[in-house]
Design a protein around this motif. Structure first.
Motif, mmCIF file in Angstrom:
data_model
loop_
_atom_site.group_PDB
_atom_site.id
_atom_site.type_symbol
_atom_site.label_atom_id
_atom_site.label_comp_id
_atom_site.label_asym_id
_atom_site.label_seq_id
_atom_site.Cartn_x
_atom_site.Cartn_y
_atom_site.Cartn_z
ATOM 1 N N LEU A 72 0.811 -1.211 0.000
ATOM 2 C CA LEU A 72 0.000 0.000 0.000
ATOM 3 C C LEU A 72 0.850 1.268 0.000
ATOM 4 C CD1 LEU A 72 -3.042 0.691 0.048
ATOM 5 C CD2 LEU A 72 -2.844 0.949 2.526
ATOM 6 N N SER A 73 2.057 1.175 0.544
ATOM 7 C CA SER A 73 2.918 2.360 0.668
ATOM 8 C C SER A 73 4.262 2.115 -0.016
ATOM 9 C CB SER A 73 3.137 2.713 2.142
ATOM 10 O OG SER A 73 1.918 2.886 2.812
ATOM 11 N N SER A 74 4.207 1.663 -1.232
ATOM 12 C CA SER A 74 5.433 1.382 -1.971
ATOM 13 C C SER A 74 6.266 2.649 -2.109
ATOM 14 C CB SER A 74 5.090 0.833 -3.356
ATOM 15 O OG SER A 74 6.263 0.725 -4.152
ATOM 16 N N ILE A 75 7.576 2.544 -1.817
ATOM 17 C CA ILE A 75 8.444 3.716 -1.899
ATOM 18 C C ILE A 75 9.004 3.911 -3.307
ATOM 19 C CG2 ILE A 75 9.068 3.548 0.533
ATOM 20 C CD1 ILE A 75 11.777 2.411 -0.365
ATOM 21 N N VAL A 76 8.834 2.899 -4.164
ATOM 22 C CA VAL A 76 9.311 3.005 -5.548
ATOM 23 C C VAL A 76 8.138 2.698 -6.473
ATOM 24 C CG1 VAL A 76 11.028 2.273 -7.237
ATOM 25 C CG2 VAL A 76 11.588 2.213 -4.796
ATOM 26 N N PRO A 77 7.322 3.702 -6.811
ATOM 27 C CA PRO A 77 6.110 3.446 -7.600
ATOM 28 C C PRO A 77 6.373 3.000 -9.031
ATOM 29 C CG PRO A 77 6.443 5.796 -7.298
ATOM 30 C CD PRO A 77 7.440 5.115 -6.429
ATOM 31 N N THR A 78 7.529 3.336 -9.580
ATOM 32 C CA THR A 78 7.859 2.892 -10.923
ATOM 33 C C THR A 78 9.289 2.376 -10.938
ATOM 34 O OG1 THR A 78 8.026 3.544 -13.260
ATOM 35 C CG2 THR A 78 8.620 5.196 -11.630
ATOM 36 N N ALA A 79 9.539 1.360 -11.752
ATOM 37 C CA ALA A 79 10.891 0.840 -11.860
ATOM 38 C C ALA A 79 11.787 1.884 -12.524
ATOM 39 C CB ALA A 79 10.885 -0.456 -12.679
ATOM 40 N N LEU A 80 13.090 1.735 -12.362
ATOM 41 C CA LEU A 80 14.017 2.619 -13.060
ATOM 42 C C LEU A 80 13.791 2.492 -14.567
ATOM 43 C CD1 LEU A 80 17.268 1.930 -11.006
ATOM 44 C CD2 LEU A 80 15.827 3.960 -10.911
ATOM 45 N N PRO A 81 14.062 3.558 -15.319
ATOM 46 C CA PRO A 81 13.759 3.532 -16.764
ATOM 47 C C PRO A 81 14.424 2.379 -17.496
ATOM 48 C CG PRO A 81 14.313 5.753 -16.047
ATOM 49 C CD PRO A 81 14.610 4.861 -14.888
ATOM 50 N N HIS A 82 13.632 1.693 -18.307
ATOM 51 C CA HIS A 82 14.137 0.648 -19.191
ATOM 52 C C HIS A 82 14.144 1.191 -20.620
ATOM 53 C CE1 HIS A 82 13.622 -3.108 -16.541
ATOM 54 N NE2 HIS A 82 13.369 -2.077 -15.763
ATOM 55 N N LYS A 83 14.709 0.412 -21.539
ATOM 56 C CA LYS A 83 14.589 0.762 -22.950
ATOM 57 C C LYS A 83 14.547 -0.519 -23.761
ATOM 58 C CE LYS A 83 19.516 1.228 -24.101
ATOM 59 N NZ LYS A 83 20.560 2.133 -24.650
ATOM 60 N N THR A 84 13.907 -0.449 -24.913
ATOM 61 C CA THR A 84 13.755 -1.625 -25.768
ATOM 62 C C THR A 84 15.035 -1.863 -26.570
ATOM 63 O OG1 THR A 84 12.667 -0.159 -27.365
ATOM 64 C CG2 THR A 84 11.253 -1.515 -25.991
ATOM 65 N N PHE A 119 13.583 10.912 -5.411
ATOM 66 C CA PHE A 119 13.984 9.753 -6.211
ATOM 67 C C PHE A 119 13.147 8.540 -5.815
ATOM 68 C CE2 PHE A 119 16.834 6.179 -7.261
ATOM 69 C CZ PHE A 119 17.000 6.448 -8.613
ATOM 70 N N THR A 120 12.807 8.486 -4.514
ATOM 71 C CA THR A 120 11.846 7.505 -4.007
ATOM 72 C C THR A 120 10.799 8.265 -3.204
ATOM 73 O OG1 THR A 120 13.148 7.120 -2.001
ATOM 74 C CG2 THR A 120 13.589 5.675 -3.884
ATOM 75 N N LEU A 121 9.747 7.563 -2.785
ATOM 76 C CA LEU A 121 8.740 8.166 -1.917
ATOM 77 C C LEU A 121 9.126 7.897 -0.469
ATOM 78 C CD1 LEU A 121 5.456 7.124 -3.767
ATOM 79 C CD2 LEU A 121 6.864 9.145 -4.110
ATOM 80 N N SER A 122 9.088 8.914 0.352
ATOM 81 C CA SER A 122 9.462 8.755 1.750
ATOM 82 C C SER A 122 8.431 9.433 2.636
ATOM 83 C CB SER A 122 10.851 9.359 2.015
ATOM 84 O OG SER A 122 10.878 10.732 1.650
ATOM 85 N N PRO A 123 8.236 8.929 3.861
ATOM 86 C CA PRO A 123 7.234 9.531 4.748
ATOM 87 C C PRO A 123 7.660 10.908 5.225
ATOM 88 C CG PRO A 123 8.505 7.858 5.903
ATOM 89 C CD PRO A 123 8.904 7.767 4.462
ATOM 90 N N LEU A 124 6.682 11.754 5.478
ATOM 91 C CA LEU A 124 6.956 13.066 6.041
ATOM 92 C C LEU A 124 7.347 12.920 7.515
ATOM 93 C CD1 LEU A 124 3.912 15.012 4.524
ATOM 94 C CD2 LEU A 124 6.287 15.092 3.749
ATOM 95 N N PRO A 125 8.086 13.873 8.060
ATOM 96 C CA PRO A 125 8.473 13.784 9.483
ATOM 97 C C PRO A 125 7.241 13.810 10.390
ATOM 98 C CG PRO A 125 9.791 15.434 8.323
ATOM 99 C CD PRO A 125 8.672 15.053 7.396
#
Length: 318
Positions: free
Chosen positions: A184-196, A303-309
């Motif tokens: 529910l609280s994933s700190i990395v909502p998207t993987a690092l950029p990939h390319k084909t 760069f990632t999602l982190s909780p507020l203080p």
């Protein structure tokens, strides 16, 4: 008004009118208005502004905007970050198919320009490297992690906690709470950029070689086809009818395929040990004068999602 003022006024008006005409023309012929007739249709998406791209992305929660766009344009769609074309993959089945079933096509990294310059100056980095250098560094990293004790009892001794990973099977609800919190609280909502690595027609959409791809991991963690209550805290997602802990395929918190996080098992072990030890010794409540309703769970975006203080009290159970 002098002749010079009149000239400058007319020049400014003409310049602005001309600039507006050029921008409008570029907008009308922007890449989103074309499809690749030779190979098939390209992934749909919102029309971008020239050079500026899709400005309507919520910079505080860009992943939420991408989730909403996936509802309109489907599980494979295009957005423009400035002039940069990006194909977004949404939903567990789509992300899994790309990263696992077609890892030879979607497995390469597409480093940001600042990362590219850094690696050229200071050598390759595992996260952003590709090809043989990536395979070599990956083997080296795995060897060192195993030497450290990843996945072994020795690693528990280095962390020095009273509980052990072996206790996890006897604490199914605790394990389920940890996993549900991460989901529910994933700190990395998207993987690092990939390319084909080559041209591919994926789920009926043509994606050309070298295209930047964003696998939206959050879309798998919130996929309504995979989770009973995707937007609620519901530990039963990871428990069967007998209240035994069960793994879920859609729980791809650490990405999937050849680019899955190398330290996944170490991170899982440490999280379990630290979480259980803290809860065994302390009870956590809001600070005096702060109610639970006042606690803001909105993450800080970086760069990632982190909780507020937050101010908390840790009350000893001993």
């Amino acid at each position: 008004m002098g002749i010079l003022d009149v000239f400058l006024h007319c020049f400014s008006y003409t310049f602005l009118l001309g600039a507006f005409t050029v921008v409008l023309f570029m907008y009308l012929i922007s890449p989103s208005s074309f499809s690749t007739k030779k190979h098939g249709k390209e992934p749909p998406g919102p029309r971008p502004l020239p050079l500026l791209g899709n400005l309507h992305l919520d910079l505080k929660k860009p992943y939420n905007t991408l989730l909403e766009l996936s509802k309109k344009y489907g599980s494979v769609f295009t957005v423009y970050l400035g002039p940069k074309k990006v194909v977004v993959l949404a939903g567990y089945k789509t992300v899994k198919e790309a990263l696992v079933d077609y890892d030879d096509v979607f497995g390469d990294r597409n480093p940001l320009e600042i990362i590219r310059e850094l690696t050229q100056s200071h050598g390759k980095l595992l996260l952003w490297s590709n090809g043989d250098s990536w395979k070599e560094m990956r083997r080296f990293a795995l060897t060192n992690l195993r030497d450290f004790g990843m996945g072994k009892r020795a690693c528990e001794d280095k962390i020095n906690r009273q509980v052990q990973v072996a206790d996890r099977k006897n604490l199914p609800f605790t394990d389920a709470v940890i996993h549900e919190t991460q989901r529910l609280s994933s700190i990395v909502p998207t993987a690092l950029p990939h390319k084909t690595t080559r041209d591919i027609t994926f789920q009926g959409q043509f994606i050309e070689k070298g295209t930047t791809v964003f696998p939206l991991l959050t879309s798998a963690l919130y996929d309504p086809n995979e989770w009973e209550r995707p937007h609620s805290f519901y530990p039963a997602h990871f428990l069967d009818k007998e209240k035994t802990f069960v793994k879920r395929d859609a729980f791809i918190l650490f990405s999937a395929g050849c680019r899955v996080c190398l330290g996944e098992s170490l991170a899982r072990m440490e999280l379990f040990l630290f979480f259980t030890t803290l809860l065994q010794h302390f009870r956590f409540i809001p600070a005096p004068g702060v109610s639970e309703d006042e606690l803001d769970l909105t993450p800080a975006v970086g760069f990632t999602l982190s909780p507020l203080p937050h101010k908390r009290r840790a009350i000893s159970r001993m």
